[in-house]
Design an enzyme around this catalytic site. Structure first.
Site, mmCIF file in Angstrom:
data_model
loop_
_atom_site.group_PDB
_atom_site.id
_atom_site.type_symbol
_atom_site.label_atom_id
_atom_site.label_comp_id
_atom_site.label_asym_id
_atom_site.label_seq_id
_atom_site.Cartn_x
_atom_site.Cartn_y
_atom_site.Cartn_z
ATOM 1 N N ASP A 3 -49.045 60.135 -58.050
ATOM 2 C CA ASP A 3 -50.291 61.068 -57.131
ATOM 3 C C ASP A 3 -51.666 61.070 -58.421
ATOM 4 O OD1 ASP A 3 -51.861 63.229 -56.178
ATOM 5 O OD2 ASP A 3 -51.527 64.558 -57.922
ATOM 6 N N SER A 4 -52.937 61.261 -58.400
ATOM 7 C CA SER A 4 -53.458 60.809 -59.169
ATOM 8 C C SER A 4 -53.591 61.751 -60.541
ATOM 9 C CB SER A 4 -55.091 61.618 -58.742
ATOM 10 O OG SER A 4 -54.226 62.606 -58.162
ATOM 11 N N CYS A 66 -49.856 61.836 -52.214
ATOM 12 C CA CYS A 66 -51.397 62.499 -52.672
ATOM 13 C C CYS A 66 -52.114 61.592 -51.292
ATOM 14 C CB CYS A 66 -51.679 61.259 -54.171
ATOM 15 S SG CYS A 66 -53.346 61.441 -54.031
ATOM 16 N N GLU A 144 -56.328 73.595 -60.411
ATOM 17 C CA GLU A 144 -56.869 73.120 -62.331
ATOM 18 C C GLU A 144 -56.939 73.861 -62.965
ATOM 19 O OE1 GLU A 144 -56.713 69.334 -62.914
ATOM 20 O OE2 GLU A 144 -55.869 69.054 -60.951
ATOM 21 N N CYS A 177 -54.461 68.218 -48.615
ATOM 22 C CA CYS A 177 -54.057 68.417 -50.319
ATOM 23 C C CYS A 177 -53.373 68.469 -51.003
ATOM 24 C CB CYS A 177 -55.972 68.476 -50.566
ATOM 25 S SG CYS A 177 -56.214 68.651 -52.515
ATOM 26 N N HIS A 179 -52.837 70.398 -54.030
ATOM 27 C CA HIS A 179 -53.559 71.427 -54.349
ATOM 28 C C HIS A 179 -53.774 72.448 -53.579
ATOM 29 C CE1 HIS A 179 -54.467 68.598 -57.248
ATOM 30 N NE2 HIS A 179 -55.021 69.604 -58.549
HETATM 31 N N1 DGL Z 1 -54.075 64.528 -55.096
HETATM 32 C C1 DGL Z 1 -55.606 64.574 -54.554
HETATM 33 C C2 DGL Z 1 -55.161 64.682 -52.595
HETATM 34 O O1 DGL Z 1 -53.714 65.155 -52.483
HETATM 35 C C3 DGL Z 1 -56.006 66.173 -55.193
HETATM 36 C C4 DGL Z 1 -56.711 65.786 -56.525
HETATM 37 C C5 DGL Z 1 -57.465 64.520 -56.350
HETATM 38 O O2 DGL Z 1 -58.899 64.921 -56.172
HETATM 39 O O3 DGL Z 1 -57.230 63.415 -57.260
HETATM 40 O O4 DGL Z 1 -56.331 64.240 -52.249
#
Ligand code: DGL
Length: 269
Positions: A3-4, A66, A144, A177, A179
Site C-alpha cells: 500500500d502507499s 491500496c 492519518e 479507500c 482509510h
Molecule cells: N491507500 C490509498 C487508497 O486506498 C489511500 C492513501 C493514499 O492516497 O495514498 O486509495
C-alpha cells in the site's frame, strides 16, 4: 501485500481475521504517500517498484492493498507479475453488485475516482448500472492525523462530501479507500441504515481466501500466521500508528529505502 503507507493495514486486518494462519509480508510506501493525489503514471511506477520488491519474498499471491494503486496498475501488475494478483477494486465492485440492484455509490481518492476504474468494473459486472461517485481528498490526511469519528471537523467534511450521495440514496456504497473503514461509523450514520457500506479490505480478503482455496495454496494452519512489515519511511512512526489501522500492535517493522525499490525496473518473478 503493499500500500502507499499505513492504510493497507485495514486490509491486512481483514485478511488476518479471515485467514489467521497465513504469513504476510507488508510493504507500506510511507515515503511516497499519498498516492491518491498523484498522476496515474506516477502511481503505476510506484506500484511496480513496490510489487517488484515484494517478489523477493517469493509470495504465493500478491495483494494490492491500496485502491489508488489498484486503479492505476492492476492490469500491468497482472501482466508482469508471475503470481496471482488480487486488487481491492474488483472484489468490492462484485460485492456491491451482489448486494443491490439499485445505483451504487463509490467514495475514494481523487486519482481512483478520476481513473474511472470503479465505474468500468461495475459496468462490466452489471451493464447500465448507475454509479454515483465522490472524491474525498481530505479524508486521508484527516484519518492519518488521528481525528475521531465524532470530531466536528470530520463530520463537517463528511457532510460536505456526502450530501449528493445522501440525497441519491444508493443501494450500497463502496468505501473505496483504505482509510475510510476508520470512519465507517460516521459515514454509516450520515448515509442511514438502508445503505450498506462495502469495506474494500473485507471484499479483498474474501477474494484472497477464495483464490487460495481454489488453488489449494491456503495455509493448513488456521492461526499463528506472521506479519512482517517494511516501510520506506520512519519505522518508529509506522509502528506507532499501525495499531489504529491494523487493529493490533505491530512491532516488526523494517526500513527499506525507495532508492532500493526504484533500482528494480522490471518486476522479477
Ligand atoms: N491507500 C490509498 C487508497 O486506498 C489511500 C492513501 C493514499 O492516497 O495514498 O486509495
Amino acid at each position: 501485500m503493499f500500500d502507499s503507507g499505513l492504510g493497507g493495514l485495514t486490509v491486512v486486518r481483514e485478511l488476518m481475521a479471515a485467514m489467521g494462519g497465513e504469513d504476510i509480508v507488508y510493504l507500506g510506501d510511507s515515503a511516497r504517500v499519498p498516492y491518491g493525489i498523484k498522476s496515474l503514471e506516477t502511481v503505476r511506477r510506484f506500484a511496480l517498484s513496490d510489487a517488484a520488491y515484494l517478489m523477493r519474498f517469493s509470495p504465493k499471491l500478491l495483494v494490492v492493498a491500496c485502491n489508488t494503486a489498484s486503479a492505476a496498475a492492476i492490469d500491468v501488475l497482472q501482466e508482469r507479475i508471475d503470481v496471482d494478483v488480487v486488487d481491492v477494486i474488483g472484489p468490492s465492485a462484485a460485492a456491491a453488485v451482489g448486494r443491490t440492484d439499485r445505483p451504487i455509490g463509490v467514495i475514494a481518492t481523487e486519482a481512483t475516482i478520476s481513473s474511472g476504474a470503479y465505474q468500468r468494473t461495475i459496468e462490466r459486472l452489471a451493464p447500465g448500472r448507475e454509479v454515483l461517485v465522490a472524491a474525498c481528498p481530505l479524508l486521508v490526511p484527516i484519518v492519518e492525523e488521528g481525528r475521531g469519528e465524532d470530531d466536528p471537523i470530520v463530520l463537517h467534511v463528511l457532510s460536505d462530501y456526502l450530501h449528493r450521495l445522501q440525497r441519491a440514496r444508493p443501494g450500497a456504497m463502496i468505501l473505496g479507500c483504505t482509510h475510510y473503514p476508520l470512519l465507517s461509523g460516521a459515514i454509516g450514520k450520515l448515509m442511514g441504515p438502508d445503505v450498506p457500506l462495502i469495506n474494500s479490505g473485507q471484499a479483498a480478503a474474501e477474494e484472497v481466501h477464495r483464490r487460495l482455496v481454489d488453488t489449494h495454496l491456503q495455509s493448513p494452519r488456521s492461526a499463528g500466521g506472521t506479519l512482517r512489515c517494511f516501510t520506506t519511511d520512519n519505522p518508529r512512526r509506522f509502528a506507532l500508528l499501525a495499531e489504529r489501522f491494523g487493529g493490533r500492535k505491530i512491532d516488526d517493522v523494517m526500513f527499506v529505502g525507495t532508492d532500493e525499490l526504484e533500482c528494480i525496473t522490471e518486476p522479477t518473478t
